[in-house]
Design an enzyme around this catalytic site. Structure first.
Site, PDB file in Angstrom:
ATOM      1  N   PHE D 129       0.775  -1.338   0.121  1.00  0.00           N
ATOM      2  CA  PHE D 129       0.204  -0.009   0.052  1.00  0.00           C
ATOM      3  C   PHE D 129       0.768   1.318   0.220  1.00  0.00           C
ATOM      4  CE2 PHE D 129      -4.390   1.460   0.661  1.00  0.00           C
ATOM      5  CZ  PHE D 129      -5.037   0.208   0.141  1.00  0.00           C
ATOM      6  N   GLN D 253      -7.461  15.022   3.280  1.00  0.00           N
ATOM      7  CA  GLN D 253      -6.649  14.157   2.540  1.00  0.00           C
ATOM      8  C   GLN D 253      -7.570  13.947   1.017  1.00  0.00           C
ATOM      9  OE1 GLN D 253      -6.316   9.631   3.090  1.00  0.00           O
ATOM     10  NE2 GLN D 253      -4.021  10.407   2.864  1.00  0.00           N
ATOM     11  N   HIS D 255      -7.793  11.898  -2.002  1.00  0.00           N
ATOM     12  CA  HIS D 255      -7.147  10.460  -2.570  1.00  0.00           C
ATOM     13  C   HIS D 255      -7.065  10.648  -4.068  1.00  0.00           C
ATOM     14  CE1 HIS D 255      -7.248   6.178  -3.619  1.00  0.00           C
ATOM     15  NE2 HIS D 255      -7.310   6.074  -2.293  1.00  0.00           N
ATOM     16  N   LEU D 265     -14.482   5.922  -5.056  1.00  0.00           N
ATOM     17  CA  LEU D 265     -13.137   5.639  -4.886  1.00  0.00           C
ATOM     18  C   LEU D 265     -12.717   4.223  -5.528  1.00  0.00           C
ATOM     19  CD1 LEU D 265     -10.926   6.848  -2.758  1.00  0.00           C
ATOM     20  CD2 LEU D 265     -11.047   4.757  -1.691  1.00  0.00           C
ATOM     21  N   GLU D 268      -6.443   2.214  -3.273  1.00  0.00           N
ATOM     22  CA  GLU D 268      -4.765   2.290  -3.711  1.00  0.00           C
ATOM     23  C   GLU D 268      -4.417   0.842  -3.565  1.00  0.00           C
ATOM     24  OE1 GLU D 268      -3.022   5.317  -1.299  1.00  0.00           O
ATOM     25  OE2 GLU D 268      -1.605   3.954  -0.398  1.00  0.00           O
ATOM     26  N   ARG D 299      -0.331   9.422  -0.705  1.00  0.00           N
ATOM     27  CA  ARG D 299      -1.639   9.825  -1.176  1.00  0.00           C
ATOM     28  C   ARG D 299      -1.337  11.442  -1.564  1.00  0.00           C
ATOM     29  NH1 ARG D 299      -6.082   6.746   1.907  1.00  0.00           N
ATOM     30  NH2 ARG D 299      -5.580   4.655   0.885  1.00  0.00           N
ATOM     31  N   HIS D 366     -11.403  12.893   0.597  1.00  0.00           N
ATOM     32  CA  HIS D 366     -11.505  11.470   1.231  1.00  0.00           C
ATOM     33  C   HIS D 366     -11.244  11.334   2.403  1.00  0.00           C
ATOM     34  CE1 HIS D 366     -10.987   7.276   0.964  1.00  0.00           C
ATOM     35  NE2 HIS D 366      -9.745   7.218   1.704  1.00  0.00           N
ATOM     36  N   ARG D 407      -2.805  11.025   6.127  1.00  0.00           N
ATOM     37  CA  ARG D 407      -2.860   9.735   6.498  1.00  0.00           C
ATOM     38  C   ARG D 407      -2.313   8.672   5.610  1.00  0.00           C
ATOM     39  NH1 ARG D 407      -6.641   5.730   5.639  1.00  0.00           N
ATOM     40  NH2 ARG D 407      -7.974   7.162   4.347  1.00  0.00           N
TER      41      ARG D 407
HETATM   42  C1  LIG Z   1     -14.269   4.898  -0.079  1.00  0.00           C
HETATM   43  C2  LIG Z   1     -13.390   4.939   1.247  1.00  0.00           C
HETATM   44  C3  LIG Z   1     -12.378   3.911   1.187  1.00  0.00           C
HETATM   45  C4  LIG Z   1     -11.553   3.992   2.324  1.00  0.00           C
HETATM   46  N1  LIG Z   1     -10.605   2.845   2.351  1.00  0.00           N
HETATM   47  C5  LIG Z   1      -9.603   2.880   3.462  1.00  0.00           C
HETATM   48  C6  LIG Z   1      -8.897   1.683   3.376  1.00  0.00           C
HETATM   49  O1  LIG Z   1      -8.715   0.844   2.666  1.00  0.00           O
HETATM   50  N2  LIG Z   1      -8.138   1.518   4.513  1.00  0.00           N
HETATM   51  C7  LIG Z   1      -7.939   2.272   5.469  1.00  0.00           C
HETATM   52  O2  LIG Z   1      -7.571   2.452   6.666  1.00  0.00           O
HETATM   53  N3  LIG Z   1      -9.033   3.509   5.325  1.00  0.00           N
HETATM   54  C8  LIG Z   1      -9.900   3.581   4.371  1.00  0.00           C
HETATM   55  N4  LIG Z   1     -10.798   4.612   4.580  1.00  0.00           N
HETATM   56  C9  LIG Z   1     -10.921   5.574   5.757  1.00  0.00           C
HETATM   57  C10 LIG Z   1     -11.622   4.849   6.762  1.00  0.00           C
HETATM   58  O3  LIG Z   1     -12.582   3.901   6.034  1.00  0.00           O
HETATM   59  C11 LIG Z   1     -12.705   5.648   7.519  1.00  0.00           C
HETATM   60  O4  LIG Z   1     -11.864   6.862   7.880  1.00  0.00           O
HETATM   61  C12 LIG Z   1     -13.167   4.982   8.463  1.00  0.00           C
HETATM   62  O5  LIG Z   1     -13.984   3.987   8.293  1.00  0.00           O
HETATM   63  C13 LIG Z   1     -14.139   5.979   9.625  1.00  0.00           C
HETATM   64  O6  LIG Z   1     -14.801   5.235  10.621  1.00  0.00           O
HETATM   65  P1  LIG Z   1     -15.514   5.975  11.879  1.00  0.00           P
HETATM   66  O7  LIG Z   1     -15.930   4.647  12.647  1.00  0.00           O
HETATM   67  O8  LIG Z   1     -14.705   6.804  12.552  1.00  0.00           O
HETATM   68  O9  LIG Z   1     -16.658   6.630  11.184  1.00  0.00           O
HETATM   69  P2  LIG Z   1     -18.010   6.038  10.123  1.00  0.00           P
HETATM   70  O10 LIG Z   1     -17.656   4.433   9.774  1.00  0.00           O
HETATM   71  O11 LIG Z   1     -18.006   6.967   9.089  1.00  0.00           O
HETATM   72  O12 LIG Z   1     -19.186   5.893  10.976  1.00  0.00           O
HETATM   73  C14 LIG Z   1     -19.715   7.106  11.651  1.00  0.00           C
HETATM   74  C15 LIG Z   1     -20.943   6.781  12.286  1.00  0.00           C
HETATM   75  O13 LIG Z   1     -21.421   8.143  13.028  1.00  0.00           O
HETATM   76  C16 LIG Z   1     -22.846   8.001  12.965  1.00  0.00           C
HETATM   77  N5  LIG Z   1     -23.050   9.403  13.013  1.00  0.00           N
HETATM   78  C17 LIG Z   1     -22.684  10.536  12.382  1.00  0.00           C
HETATM   79  N6  LIG Z   1     -23.208  11.508  12.798  1.00  0.00           N
HETATM   80  C18 LIG Z   1     -24.291  11.239  13.925  1.00  0.00           C
HETATM   81  C19 LIG Z   1     -25.185  11.879  14.675  1.00  0.00           C
HETATM   82  N7  LIG Z   1     -25.201  13.306  14.726  1.00  0.00           N
HETATM   83  N8  LIG Z   1     -25.638  11.324  15.539  1.00  0.00           N
HETATM   84  C20 LIG Z   1     -25.713   9.800  15.573  1.00  0.00           C
HETATM   85  N9  LIG Z   1     -24.758   9.277  15.018  1.00  0.00           N
HETATM   86  C21 LIG Z   1     -24.012   9.893  13.953  1.00  0.00           C
HETATM   87  C22 LIG Z   1     -22.978   7.445  11.700  1.00  0.00           C
HETATM   88  O14 LIG Z   1     -24.299   6.861  11.894  1.00  0.00           O
HETATM   89  C23 LIG Z   1     -22.027   6.169  11.518  1.00  0.00           C
HETATM   90  O15 LIG Z   1     -22.607   5.123  12.320  1.00  0.00           O
HETATM   91  C24 LIG Z   1     -11.635   4.612   3.370  1.00  0.00           C
HETATM   92  C25 LIG Z   1     -12.707   5.613   3.336  1.00  0.00           C
HETATM   93  C26 LIG Z   1     -13.571   5.733   2.175  1.00  0.00           C
HETATM   94  C27 LIG Z   1     -14.522   7.072   2.132  1.00  0.00           C
END
Ligand SMILES: Cc1cc2nc3c(=O)[nH]c(=O)nc-3n(C[C@H](O)[C@H](O)[C@H](O)COP(=O)(O)OP(=O)(O)OC[C@H]3O[C@@H](n4cnc5c(N)ncnc54)[C@H](O)[C@@H]3O)c2cc1C
Ligand code: HEM
Ligand code: SF4
Ligand code: F3S
Ligand code: FES
Lengths: 255, 110, 148, 600
Positions: D129, D253, D255, D265, D268, D299, D366, D407
Site C-alpha cells: 500500500f 486528504q 485520494h 473511490l 490504492e 496520497r 477522502h 494519512r
Molecule cells: C471509499 C473509502 C475507502 C476507504 N478505504 C480505506 C482503506 O482501505 N483503509 C483504511 O485504513 N481506511 C480507509 N478509508 C477510511 C476509513 O474507512 C474511515 O476513515 C473510517 O472507516 C471511519 O470510521 P468511523 O468509525 O470513524 O466513522 P464511520 O464509519 O463513518 O461512522 C460514523 C458513524 O457515526 C454515525 N453518526 C454520524 N453523525 C451522527 C449523529 N449526529 N448522531 C448519531 N450518529 C451519528 C453514523 O451513523 C455512523 O454510524 C476509506 C474511506 C472511504 C470513504
C-alpha cells in the site's frame, strides 16, 4: 438559404456536451401523518444517461419537493440503504443507471414490499434485522487460538463461503420473495445467506445450532426456489444456491 | 418466478382434478352403467379439449418438478436453472405436439 | 398480494417442538414422490389416452380389463397414494402461504386432510374390492373375459 | 432492534434514558468501542444510520499491521512510515502505539470472525500500500491485511455481528444533535447527549457518565468526495459549538484515484497490486516525481502530481481533465479475485472495463486528518493538555494525531480499531468511579429551539442550493491547491451562505422521518466546519501533507512544525471569521524521528 450554410460547414466535432433529457419518474408516496393510502405522484426531471435513480430522487427532493423521503448514504452500492422497487424490480437506487432503463416510458419507484411501510420509500427494517439476529450471525468457535495468533484457514476453506460474506443487508432479496410477501413469518433469504456465511466457515463450530434454527417451519423449507432473491441481489450473491446448500447441509446433518 | 407461479397453479389444478377423478372412478363399484355414463362425458369434444389442458398442466408440472428436484439436489442446478426452464418449455411443447393431435383425433373421430 | 403485513417476523406460531420434523420430511417426500409419480402418471396417461383409441376407448370394460391384473392394480394404488399425499401436502403449503389467521388455516388443513384420507380409503377399497364381472349386469358392458 | 430500556421516562414529550456510557456513532470506531464497553458497563450506541450503513463499510484496500506474514516487517518501520507519511506532523508517541497495537487489532478481528484473505499456509495475507515500506523507506512492503477490496465492509459486518452477539443496545436512526454540559466547580463537563429520533421526530435525552464520539468524517464539505451523503461532520460540529477546540482542520486528504467526475473511490490497493497511473500520452508520470516507489508514493504526493499533469495540459479525455489508472496488465484473474468491487464500480458507473481499458481517475476528497483533539487514551482535550473528564473521541472524527498532515492508506481502519478499543476500555474504567452529573433544567431546550426554528422558518432559501454552492466553492478554492486569495474568496462565500442559511425553509413540516429537516441541520454543521477548515488553512503559510499552498509551496518546519488548534470564541454568525475563531498552536510530540525531507 440558411440550410446551405449548414451543409457547407465543416463537420461538427463530435459533441462534447453530453445530452440531457427529461425523464418522468412516478413515485408511490405515502405520508403517514396525512394520507390514508399511498398514492402515485409524477415528477419530471432533467437527467443524463449516466445518472442514477438516486440522482433523480435527489433532484426531486432538492429542487421540487423536499418532503420526498428515502434512505441513502454511500451512493455507490455498499451500504445497503436504498433498496427499492424500480419498475417492479428490487434494486439499489444508487446502482441503477438511467441508461439501463427504458426511459421512453415513465419510471415507477416504490418502497420494497413485505415490510411495514413507514413513509414514501421508507419501510420499517426492524423485523428484517430481527430475523438476521435470530440465526446467530457471528463466529462461534469451540476452541481458542493461541494468544496473539490468528486461526489458520486454507485458501480453499476461505473461498467456500466467500459469496455470502458480500451481503450488505439491503433486504432486496427478502422483500422480493413471494413467500415473504404473503407470509412474513418466513426467515427470508437474507437471514439464510448470513447463516450460510457461518455454517460454511471452517473456523466455526456451531453450524448444528444454525441448521437447527433454519430446519424449522419458517426456515429453509419454505423456500420454493423462485429465484427472485438471486435476481434482486445487488451484490450478485447466488442466494438460491446458498439456500440450497443449507438445505443439503440440514439433510446431511453437517455442513 | 413465473415457473413457480405456473407450477403452483398447475399443482392446484391437478389436485382438484384428482379429487373428482377418484370419485368418478369409484363409480365402477356402483355399476357399469353409472361409470360408463360419467366416463362418457369425458369423451365429448369439450371435455376433450379440457383433457388437453389437463395433460398440459400435468406435463408442465412434472417436467418443472424434475427441474426443481435438479435445482435442489444437483450442485450446478441453480446455475443452470434458467436453461433448465427453457428445456422444460421445450420438452413440454414436444410432448404436447405428440399428444394433442393423437388425442383430438380420438375424441373427434368417434 | 397485500403490501405489508402487520407484524412480519413476529413468531405467531410456536417454535417447533422436538420430534419428527414434518417440514423437512414433507419437503423430501415431495421430491421423492415427484420422481416416482412421473413414471406412474406418464404410464397411466399413456395407457389410457395414447394406446389404441385413447380416451374414447375407456369404459367399464376397459377398467375391468386393467384391474384384472394385479400389476395395474398396484400401479394405480401406488399412484393414488403418492399423488394424493403429494397434492395434499402441496395444498398444505399453499394454505400456509396464503391463509391468514390460525382458525382459517386450521380449517383448510382439516378439509385437505379429510378429503385426502377419505379418497385414499375409497380409492384403495375400490381397486381391491373391485369385481370385474358383477352378477346381473348386461354382458356387453363387461370385459370380454367375463363371458368365459 | 431499538430497545428502550425500561427506565426510560417521558417528561414534557422528551424521553429520558440513563446509561453509564453513550457511544455516538456505529461505524468501525463506535462499534469497536461498544465491544469493549458493552460487557463492562451499561452502554448505548446511538447512530443516525443503521450500523451496517456506516461508511466504514466503504473502505476497500486494507488495514495495516506489521504481522510479517509474507515478508520481513516490524512495527518500528510501520511507525516510521506513519510519521514520514504524515510529513512529520504526527505525534510520534501515538504513532508508536498505533503501529504496536496494530498487530493485536488485526488478530482481534480475525478471532472475531473476519474473513481475511489467506496465504497458501493459511495465514492472513498481506499486500502493498502507498507509503508503507521496509527498513525506513528502502522498498515497498506487504503490510496491508485485506479481504479482497472489501476490507471495510468485512470489518463493519464483523463488528456488528459481535455487537449482536453481545446484545449491545442500539438506538438506530437517532441523530445526536447536542452534548449536555454541566457545570462542576466552574468546569464544564459532559452529562449526556440529546438525540432526535428520525421515525417520530421526538427528542431523547441520554443521561450518561461517559460519552464516546465516533461520528466519522465530514467529506461533504466538498463536492467531489468518496464520502457518503451522511458524512456531514455532526459530531465534530457539536464539539465545536460547545467551544471545545478542533485540531489540524486544514489537513484534508484527497485520494488520488476517485472515478473521474464521480469521486467514487478506487482503492490504492489497485496500485498495491501493480496498477499504474498514466497521462494522456500513456506516460507513467509518477516515475518522474517519485523514482523509488513511483505510483505507491503517499496520497498527497500522488494527488498533487495528478493535478499538475492536468494543469500542464497532459490530462486525458475530451476536456483533458483526468488521468488514467491502468490495470489492464493485471489480468482478469487478479481483478476479479482481489479487486472485484472496484472493477464493478468502473463498469457500472463509467461503463469502463478495467480488464481491457484504463480507468479515468482524479483526486477526490477522502479523509479528515483533523478533528476533535484527544490524547492517546482517546480522552478529549479542552486545550493542549487538559482532559475533559468523561468525554472520548475515536475514529475519523478524532485527531490523536496519528495521521499528522497526511494519512497513509490502511492506517485509518487501524486507527478506528486501536483507538476505538482504547476509548471503550478507558470509558469503562472511568465510569467505575464516576458519578452521574445533574442534568440542567430542560436539557433538550437548545435542540428543540433549533429544530422548531428551522421548521417554522419561512425564508426562501433552499438547503440544496446553499449546500451545492458551498461544495462547489470548496472544490474550486480549497482542494488540492490553495492560495491565500482562493481561501479568502471561499471564506467570503461561506459568510454569505451563513447569512442565507438564516433564511432557509424546509418543505417537509411533518414529524415522522423528516429528512428534509435533518438535511438543514446537517448543512449547519457543514458550514461551521468548512469555515474552520478554510480559516485554519489560510493561517498555515506552508505546504505540508494534505495541505498544499500554491503561494507557499515548501514545507516550513521553522514556523509550522506544530498542530493548529482552533477555538470558537464569539458569535459564530459574526461576519469576520477572525472575530469568532481563535487559532493557537500545539507542539508535535517527537520521540525518535527527526524531520527530514520527504523523498520517495
Ligand atoms: C471509499 C473509502 C475507502 C476507504 N478505504 C480505506 C482503506 O482501505 N483503509 C483504511 O485504513 N481506511 C480507509 N478509508 C477510511 C476509513 O474507512 C474511515 O476513515 C473510517 O472507516 C471511519 O470510521 P468511523 O468509525 O470513524 O466513522 P464511520 O464509519 O463513518 O461512522 C460514523 C458513524 O457515526 C454515525 N453518526 C454520524 N453523525 C451522527 C449523529 N449526529 N448522531 C448519531 N450518529 C451519528 C453514523 O451513523 C455512523 O454510524 C476509506 C474511506 C472511504 C470513504
Ligand atoms: C408428475 C409428476 C410430479 C412431479 C415431478 C411433481 C413435483 C413436484 C415438486 C418437486 C413439488 C415441490 C415444489 C416446491 O417445493 O417448490 C411439487 C409441488 C406440488 N405438486 Fe407436484 N409433482 C407431480 C405431480 C403432482 C400431482 C399429480 C399433483 C396433484 C395431486 C401435484 C400437486 C402439487 C401441488 C399442489 C404442489 C404444491 C405447489 C406449491 O407449493 O407451489 N403434483 N410437485
Ligand atoms: S443477500 Fe443480497 S439482496 Fe439479500 S440482503 Fe444481502 S446483499 Fe441484499
Ligand atoms: S425468492 Fe424466496 S422462494 Fe426461495 S429462491 Fe428466493 S427465497
Ligand atoms: S446509498 Fe448505499 S447502497 Fe445505495
Amino acid at each position: 438559404m440558411s440550410t446551405a450554410v449548414i451543409d457547407e460547414a465543416a463537420p461538427a466535432p463530435t459533441p462534447e456536451v453530453i445530452e440531457s433529457f427529461t425523464v418522468t419518474v412516478i413515485i408511490r408516496r405515502f405520508d403517514p401523518e396525512v394520507d390514508e393510502q399511498p398514492k402515485w405522484v409524477d415528477y419530471d426531471v432533467e437527467m443524463f444517461a449516466t445518472d442514477r435513480i438516486l440522482d433523480a430522487l435527489h433532484k426531486i427532493k432538492w429542487e421540487q419537493d423536499g418532503s420526498l423521503t428515502f434512505r441513502r448514504s454511500c451512493a455507490h452500492g455498499i451500504c445497503g440503504s436504498d433498496a427499492m422497487r424500480i419498475n417492479g424490480r428490487n434494486r439499489l437506487a444508487c446502482k441503477t443507471l438511467i441508461k439501463d432503463l427504458d426511459i421512453s416510458k415513465p419510471i415507477y419507484v416504490e418502497a420494497i414490499k413485505g415490510l411495514p411501510l413507514e413513509k414514501d420509500l421508507i419501510v420499517d427494517m426492524d423485523p428484517f434485522f430481527e430475523s438476521f439476529r435470530e440465526v446467530q450471525p457471528f463466529l462461534i468457535p469451540s476452541s481458542k487460538p493461541g494468544a496473539g495468533k490468528e486461526r489458520i484457514q486454507s485458501v480453499a476453506d476461505r473461498a467456500r463461503f466467500d459469496d455470502t460474506t458480500k451481503c450488505i443487508l439491503c433486504a432486496a432479496c427478502t422483500s422480493s420473495c413471494p413467500i415473504f410477501w404473503t407470509d412474513g413469518q418466513y426467515f427470508g433469504p437474507a437471514a439464510i445467506v448470513n447463516a450460510h456465511r457461518f455454517i460454511f466457515d471452517s473456523r466455526d463450530d456451531a453450524a448444528k445450532v444454525r441448521l437447527d434454527i433454519l430446519n424449522d417451519q419458517e426456515g429453509v423449507w419454505r423456500c420454493r426456489t423462485t429465484f427472485n432473491c438471486t435476481d434482486a441481489c445487488p451484490r450478485g450473491i447466488q442466494v438460491t444456491q446458498a439456500i440450497a446448500e443449507v438445505k443439503q447441509a440440514i439433510m446431511r446433518g453437517k455442513p | 418466478m413465473w415457473s413457480w407461479v405456473l407450477h403452483r397453479i398447475t399443482g392446484v389444478a391437478i389436485f382438484f382434478f384428482l379429487l373428482v377423478h377418484i370419485l368418478d372412478t369409484a363409480l365402477v363399484r356402483v355399476s357399469p352403467e353409472a361409470y360408463n355414463a360419467v366416463i362418457g362425458t369425458y369423451q365429448t369434444p369439450i371435455m376433450g379439449l379440457g383433457e388437453v389442458a389437463l395433460v398440459g398442466a400435468i406435463v408442465f408440472h412434472a417436467f418443472n418438478g424434475l427441474r426443481i428436484i435438479l435445482i435442489d439436489f444437483w450442485s450446478k442446478g441453480t446455475k443452470y436453472q434458467k436453461v433448465m426452464f427453457y428445456v422444460v418449455i421445450a420438452l413440454w411443447v414436444i410432448t404436447m405436439l405428440g399428444f394433442t393431435p393423437r388425442h383430438l383425433i380420438n375424441v373427434f373421430s368417434h | 398480494m397485500s403490501q405489508t403485513l402487520d407484524a412480519p417476523r413476529t413468531p405467531v406460531r410456536p417454535a417447533r417442538k422436538k420430534g419428527v420434523n414434518w417440514e423437512k420430511w414433507g419437503w423430501i417426500y415431495m421430491r421423492v414422490s415427484g420422481v416416482v409419480l412421473v413414471v406412474l402418471i406418464f404410464g397411466h396417461l399413456f395407457m389410457n389416452l395414447m394406446v389404441g383409441d385413447g380416451v374414447s376407448a375407456i369404459d367399464f370394460a376397459f377398467v375391468g380389463g386393467k384391474w384384472a391384473s394385479p400389476f395395474w392394480q398396484w400401479w394405480d394404488v401406488a399412484m393414488l397414494w403418492l399423488a394424493l399425499i403429494h397434492g395434499g401436502n402441496g395444498m398444505r403449503t399453499l394454505v400456509n402461504d396464503y391463509a391468514r389467521g390460525p382458525k382459517l388455516r386450521a380449517a383448510f388443513k382439516v378439509a385437505i386432510l379429510a378429503s385426502v384420507a377419505i379418497l385414499i380409503l375409497l380409492g384403495t377399497l375400490v381397486v381391491f374390492t373391485f369385481d370385474p364381472c358383477p352378477v346381473g349386469q348386461p354382458a356387453d358392458l363387461l370385459p370380454s373375459f367375463c363371458a368365459a | 432492534m431499538t430497545q428502550d430500556p425500561s427506565d426510560s421516562t417521558i417528561i414534557d414529550g422528551v424521553h429520558y434514558h440513563q446509561f453509564d456510557i453513550v457511544i455516538v456513532g456505529a461505524g468501525g470506531a463506535g462499534m469497536r468501542a461498544a465491544i469493549e464497553a458493552g460487557p463492562g458497563a451499561r452502554t448505548a450506541v446511538i447512530s443516525k444510520l443503521y450500523p451496517t450503513r456506516s461508511h466504514t463499510g466503504a473502505a476497500q484496500g486494507g488495514m495495516a499491521a506489521a504481522l510479517a506474514n509474507v515478508e520481513e516487517d516490524s512495527w518500528e518501520w510501520h511507525t516510521f512510515d506513519t510519521v514520514k507519511g504524515g510529513d512529520y506532523l504526527v505525534d510520534q508517541d501515538a504513532a508508536e502505539i498505533l503501529a504496536k497495537e496494530a498487530i493485536d487489532a488485526v488478530i482481534d478481528l480475525e478471532n472475531m470472525g473476519l474473513p481475511f484473505n489467506r496465504t497458501p499456509e493459511g495465514k492472513i495475507d498481506q499486500r502493498r500500500f502507498g507509503g508503507h515500506t521496509s527498513d525506513h523507506g528502502k522498498a515497498p512492503v506487504r503490510r496491508a491485511c485485506y479481504a479482497a477490496d472489501r476490507t471495510g465492509h468485512m470489518i463493519l459486518q464483523t463488528l456488528f455481528q459481535n455487537c449482536v452477539r453481545l446484545g449491545i443496545n442500539f438506538f438506530n436512526e437517532f441523530y445526536v444533535l447536542d452534548v449536555i454540559m454541566s457545570d462542576v466547580d466552574g468546569v464544564e463537563q459532559p452529562a449526556g447527549v440529546v438525540a432526535y429520533e428520525l421515525s417520530t421526530g421526538e427528542l431523547h435525552v441520554f443521561h450518561s457518565k461517559a460519552i464516546i464520539f465516533a461520528t466519522g468524517g465530514f467529506g461533504k464539505i466538498f463536492k467531489t468526495t468518496s464520502n457518503a451523503h451522511t458524512l456531514t461532520g455532526d459530531g465534530v460540529g457539536i464539539i465545536w459549538r460547545k467551544k471545545l477546540p478542533l485540531e489540524d482542520m486544514e489537513f484534508f486528504q484527497f485520494h488520488p484515484t476517485g472515478l473521474a467526475g464521480l469521486g467514487i473511490l478506487l482503492t490504492e490497493g489497485a496500485r498495491g497490486e501493480g496498477a499504474i497511473l498514466r497521462n494522456a500520452s500513456g506516460e507513467r508520470f509518477m516515475e518522474r516525481y517519485a523514482p523509488t516507489i513511483k505510483d505507491l508514493a503517499p496520497r498527497d504526493i500522488v494527488a498533487r502530481c495528478m493535478v499538475k499533469e492536468v494543469a500542464e495540459g497532459r490530462g486525458a479525455g475530451p476536456n483533458k481533465d483526468y488521468v488514467y489508472l491502468d490495470c489492464t496488465h493485471l489480468g482478469a484473474e487478479v481483478l476479479e479475485t482481489k479487486l472485484p468491487d472496484i472493477t464493478e464500480f468502473a463498469r457500472t458507473y463509467l461503463g469502463v472495463d478495467p480488464v481491457t481499458e484504463p480507468v479515468p481517475v482524479m483526486p477526490t476528497a477522502h479523509y479528515a486528518m483533523g478533528g476533535i483533539p484527544t490524547n492517546v487514551k482517546a480522552e478529549v482535550l479542552r486545550d493542549n493538555t487538559t482532559v475533559v473528564p468523561g468525554l472520548y473521541a475515536a475514529g475519523e472524527c478524532a485527531c490523536v494525531s496519528v495521521h499528522g498532515s497526511n494519512r497513509l492508506g490502511t492506517n485509518s481502519l487501524l486507527d478506528i480499531n486501536v483507538f476505538g478499543k482504547r476509548a471503550g476500555n478507558n470509558a469503562v474504567e472511568y465510569v467505575q468511579t464516576a458519578e452521574f452529573l445533574p442534568l440542567p433544567e430542560d436539557p433538550a431546550k437548545e435542540v428543540r429551539e433549533t429544530i422548531e426554528g428551522i421548521r417554522a422558518n419561512a425564508g426562501g432559501e433552499r438547503i440544496a442550493v446553499l449546500r451545492r454552492e458551498l461544495q462547489e466553492q470548496m472544490d474550486m478554492k480549497a482542494q488540492v491547491f490553495r492560495t491565500d486569495e482562493s481561501l479568502a474568496e471561499v471564506t467570503e462565500t461561506i459568510h454569505q451562505l451563513r447569512d442565507r442559511y438564516r433564511n432557509i425553509s424546509v418543505q417537509d413540516k411533518g414529524r415522522r422521518y423528516n429528512t428534509d429537516l435533518l438535511e438543514a441541520v446537517e448543512l449547519g454543521f457543514l458550514l461551521d466546519l468548512a469555515e474552520v477548515v478554510v480559516f485554519s488553512a489560510r493561517n498555515r503559510k506552508e505546504s505540508r501533507g494534505g495541505h498544499m499552498r500554491d503561494d507557499y509551496p515548501d514545507r516550513d518546519d521553522e514556523n509550522y512544525m506544530k498542530h493548529t488548534m482552533a477555538y470558537l470564541t464569539g458569535d459564530p454568525l459574526s461576519s469576520d471569521a477572525a472575530d469568532h475563531i481563535r487559532l493557537d498552536w500545539k507542539p508535535v510530540v517527537m520521540t525518535r524521528y527527526q524531520p527530514m525531507e520527504r523523498k520517495y
